[in-house]
Design a protein around this motif. Structure first.
Motif, mmCIF file in Angstrom:
data_model
loop_
_atom_site.group_PDB
_atom_site.id
_atom_site.type_symbol
_atom_site.label_atom_id
_atom_site.label_comp_id
_atom_site.label_asym_id
_atom_site.label_seq_id
_atom_site.Cartn_x
_atom_site.Cartn_y
_atom_site.Cartn_z
ATOM 1 N N ASP A 1 0.821 -1.211 0.000
ATOM 2 C CA ASP A 1 0.000 0.000 0.000
ATOM 3 C C ASP A 1 0.859 1.267 0.000
ATOM 4 N N THR A 2 2.150 1.102 0.143
ATOM 5 C CA THR A 2 3.056 2.250 0.154
ATOM 6 C C THR A 2 3.005 2.989 -1.171
ATOM 7 N N ALA A 3 2.710 4.278 -1.102
ATOM 8 C CA ALA A 3 2.570 5.097 -2.300
ATOM 9 C C ALA A 3 2.284 6.531 -1.880
ATOM 10 N N VAL A 4 2.306 7.411 -2.856
ATOM 11 C CA VAL A 4 1.760 8.748 -2.656
ATOM 12 C C VAL A 4 0.281 8.682 -3.018
ATOM 13 N N TYR A 5 -0.548 9.161 -2.118
ATOM 14 C CA TYR A 5 -1.994 9.115 -2.303
ATOM 15 C C TYR A 5 -2.500 10.507 -2.680
ATOM 16 N N GLY B 1 -0.254 15.368 -3.233
ATOM 17 C CA GLY B 1 -0.220 14.032 -2.670
ATOM 18 C C GLY B 1 0.159 14.010 -1.204
ATOM 19 N N THR B 2 -0.159 12.902 -0.575
ATOM 20 C CA THR B 2 0.276 12.663 0.799
ATOM 21 C C THR B 2 0.906 11.272 0.834
ATOM 22 N N GLN B 3 2.093 11.190 1.421
ATOM 23 C CA GLN B 3 2.862 9.949 1.389
ATOM 24 C C GLN B 3 2.367 8.976 2.455
ATOM 25 N N VAL B 4 2.136 7.753 2.022
ATOM 26 C CA VAL B 4 1.821 6.660 2.941
ATOM 27 C C VAL B 4 2.929 5.619 2.814
ATOM 28 N N THR B 5 3.565 5.319 3.921
ATOM 29 C CA THR B 5 4.629 4.326 3.940
ATOM 30 C C THR B 5 4.295 3.253 4.964
ATOM 31 N N VAL B 6 4.241 2.021 4.495
ATOM 32 C CA VAL B 6 3.935 0.898 5.376
ATOM 33 C C VAL B 6 5.194 0.035 5.479
ATOM 34 N N SER B 7 5.787 0.063 6.638
ATOM 35 C CA SER B 7 7.062 -0.630 6.806
ATOM 36 C C SER B 7 7.295 -0.941 8.273
ATOM 37 N N SER B 8 7.958 -2.054 8.515
ATOM 38 C CA SER B 8 8.327 -2.406 9.888
ATOM 39 C C SER B 8 9.729 -1.893 10.216
#
Length: 124
Positions: free
Chosen positions: A89-93, A117-124
């Motif tokens: 799901d990591t992307a610029v939205y 855009g708004t950045q969404v980063t999904v990471s551990s």
């Protein structure tokens, strides 16, 4: 017409984020509103949208059951609640608006107005 997207950030897999698209210059029932995302090296993809035609909500298959789009007529905003987030799901939205007919809701080129855009980063 202006759209302002917010709410992105860094979240761990399985976490949640709520994106907001604050709109000005029009009321929410005048345009179809869509949320799109673009990851590096990939094409812009429509994640979800609300149709002006019938108020129906649409989601990309990968978002079904995890994401929920909603309109707040008091705030004049369209929110995207994202649960059980995954690294993919990591992307610029981006949020977008336009007089878009049902058959073209998934097409970025059908939308006239875009927010930043708004950045969404999904990471551990």
């Amino acid at each position: 017409v202006q759209l302002q997207a917010s709410g992105g950030g860094l979240v761990q897999p399985g976490g949640s984020l709520r994106l907001s698209c604050d709109v000005s210059g029009f009321t929410l029932n005048y345009f179809s509103i869509g949320w799109f995302r673009q990851a590096p090296g990939k094409e812009r993809e429509r994640v979800s949208c609300i149709s002006i035609s019938d108020g129906s909500r649409h989601y990309v298959d990968s978002a079904k059951g995890r994401f929920t789009i909603s309109r707040d007529f008091v705030k004049n905003s369209v929110d995207l609640q994202m649960n059980n987030l995954k690294p993919e799901d990591t992307a610029v939205y981006y949020c977008a608006a336009g007089r878009v007919i049902l058959s073209t809701l998934r097409l970025a080129e059908a939308y006239t107005y875009w927010g930043q855009g708004t950045q969404v980063t999904v990471s551990s």
